[in-house]
Design a protein around this motif. Structure first.
Motif, mmCIF file in Angstrom:
data_model
loop_
_atom_site.group_PDB
_atom_site.id
_atom_site.type_symbol
_atom_site.label_atom_id
_atom_site.label_comp_id
_atom_site.label_asym_id
_atom_site.label_seq_id
_atom_site.Cartn_x
_atom_site.Cartn_y
_atom_site.Cartn_z
ATOM 1 N N PRO A 139 1.510 -3.076 2.764
ATOM 2 C CA PRO A 139 0.620 -3.484 1.669
ATOM 3 C C PRO A 139 -0.824 -3.698 2.127
ATOM 4 O O PRO A 139 -1.373 -4.811 2.045
ATOM 5 N N GLY A 140 -1.456 -2.659 2.616
ATOM 6 C CA GLY A 140 -2.846 -2.739 3.061
ATOM 7 C C GLY A 140 -3.347 -1.340 3.357
ATOM 8 O O GLY A 140 -2.589 -0.369 3.262
ATOM 9 N N ALA A 194 -4.423 -8.033 2.954
ATOM 10 C CA ALA A 194 -4.786 -9.115 2.029
ATOM 11 C C ALA A 194 -3.646 -10.114 1.832
ATOM 12 O O ALA A 194 -3.884 -11.322 1.781
ATOM 13 N N ASN A 195 -2.405 -9.610 1.746
ATOM 14 C CA ASN A 195 -1.279 -10.524 1.478
ATOM 15 C C ASN A 195 -0.271 -10.560 2.624
ATOM 16 O O ASN A 195 0.894 -10.920 2.426
ATOM 17 N N ASN A 229 0.031 3.350 2.931
ATOM 18 C CA ASN A 229 -0.153 2.259 1.966
ATOM 19 C C ASN A 229 0.989 2.247 0.935
ATOM 20 O O ASN A 229 1.444 3.301 0.491
ATOM 21 N N ASP A 230 1.421 1.052 0.544
ATOM 22 C CA ASP A 230 2.577 0.942 -0.360
ATOM 23 C C ASP A 230 2.354 1.580 -1.729
ATOM 24 O O ASP A 230 3.232 2.267 -2.263
ATOM 25 N N GLU A 249 -7.491 1.310 -3.106
ATOM 26 C CA GLU A 249 -7.726 -0.153 -3.132
ATOM 27 C C GLU A 249 -8.436 -0.633 -4.394
ATOM 28 O O GLU A 249 -9.327 -1.494 -4.334
ATOM 29 N N HIS A 293 -8.913 -4.466 -5.587
ATOM 30 C CA HIS A 293 -9.956 -5.388 -5.118
ATOM 31 C C HIS A 293 -11.312 -5.126 -5.763
ATOM 32 O O HIS A 293 -12.334 -5.611 -5.277
ATOM 33 N N GLU A 306 -7.401 -8.508 -8.354
ATOM 34 C CA GLU A 306 -5.967 -8.822 -8.222
ATOM 35 C C GLU A 306 -5.687 -10.318 -8.352
ATOM 36 O O GLU A 306 -4.573 -10.700 -8.680
HETATM 37 C C1 BGC Z 1 -3.656 -4.518 -0.847
HETATM 38 C C2 BGC Z 1 -3.254 -3.097 -1.124
HETATM 39 C C3 BGC Z 1 -1.820 -3.047 -1.614
HETATM 40 C C4 BGC Z 1 -1.637 -3.977 -2.793
HETATM 41 C C5 BGC Z 1 -0.204 -4.021 -3.268
HETATM 42 C C6 BGC Z 1 -3.423 -5.359 -2.088
HETATM 43 O O1 BGC Z 1 -3.780 -6.680 -1.846
HETATM 44 O O2 BGC Z 1 -5.020 -4.598 -0.475
HETATM 45 O O3 BGC Z 1 -3.403 -2.316 0.032
HETATM 46 O O4 BGC Z 1 -1.498 -1.732 -1.965
HETATM 47 O O5 BGC Z 1 -2.052 -5.285 -2.466
HETATM 48 O O6 BGC Z 1 0.657 -4.460 -2.278
#
Ligand code: BGC
Length: 248
Positions: A65-66, A77-78, A105-106, A151, A154, A163
């Motif tokens: 997830p990034g 981020a998470n 990336n997811d 992305e 954001h 988000e």
């Molecule tokens: C991340 C993304 C990710 C998304 C869902 C965002 O905070 O920056 O890279 O795809 O969360 O997980």
């Protein structure tokens, strides 16, 4: 052909072998809880556990997830900040005893799966998949071709990171009704539409299972809006597709 797919998320790490002819899992997926803190070593151990659960030995695709470029994590981020700068592909390949590993990336993974097997199948033009969950992930396609790491979750919306306003986590944390949350999602979609004029929005993430709760409330968006079809398994399927593409 079968390839293994793993989806790393903030709460769970899940995976299964994927049948790439059908775009579906060959067995029920196995899930372990993401360790806290979600640092590289601990998470890598969980990925190994999920892969070994099936006795798999072969190419493995993994989502994160990034932002991911060339197998290296650029943002988290998470997830724990220790990921930033980690060559995840090399780390996971080593932990898996040398299996070839592809990391992406997811939301990009979910997007490529939806474009091939799901709601975006056969769709040209500009298509944007948005996953609404803990964060907001995005996958941007132009005539079926992915522009990675977009992305869009954001983007700044009324002075906030979008988000933190329109994700499912924002709905839960703020105890928002579907109506109030849908208004936020609407503002977000209008903003994304202003920037990219997509032909189609695909809405993924857990909420895509309840589209009737919020999609009919969204107005003022020109593009067609549809729920994702593969739902929870899109990341796993897309991860396996990326590993196959890397294999050549
Ligand atoms: C991340 C993304 C990710 C998304 C869902 C965002 O905070 O920056 O890279 O795809 O969360 O997980």
């Amino acid at each position: 052909m079968q390839i293994f797919g793993v989806d790393i998320g903030g709460s769970g790490i899940k995976g299964a072998p994927v049948d790439l002819e059908r775009g579906d899992l060959t067995q029920e997926r196995h899930k372990v809880l993401t360790p806290q803190p979600a640092i590289p070593d601990g998470v890598a151990g969980c990925v190994v556990e999920v892969v070994r659960h099936f006795g798999w030995d072969g190419p493995v695709g993994v989502t994160f997830p990034g932002v991911v470029t060339g197998g290296t994590i650029r943002t988290a981020a998470n997830m724990d900040g220790a990921w930033v700068g980690t060559d995840a592909a090399t780390l996971l390949a080593r932990e898996l005893g040398g299996m070839p590993v592809t990391v992406l990336n997811d939301a990009d993974a979910a997007g490529v799966a939806e474009m091939t097997y799901g709601a975006g199948r056969g769709r040209g033009g500009t298509v944007i998949l948005l996953t609404l969950g803990t964060g907001i992930g995005s996958a941007l396609f132009t005539d079926g071709r992915l522009v990675p790491n977009s992305e869009l979750g954001h983007l700044e919306l009324h002075g906030h990171d979008a988000e933190t306003r329109a994700s499912v986590k924002a709905k839960e944390d703020g105890e928002l009704t579907w109506e109030r949350w849908a208004r936020r999602v609407q503002k977000y979609l209008v903003h994304v539409e202003m920037l990219f004029s997509p032909d189609l929005f695909i809405i993924g993430g857990g909420v895509s299972r309840k589209p009737e709760k919020f999609l009919p409330l969204i107005e003022g968006v020109r593009a067609e809006i549809v729920p994702a079809k593969l739902q929870n398994n899109a990341g796993i399927v897309g991860a396996a597709m990326a590993a196959r593409a890397a294999k050549g």
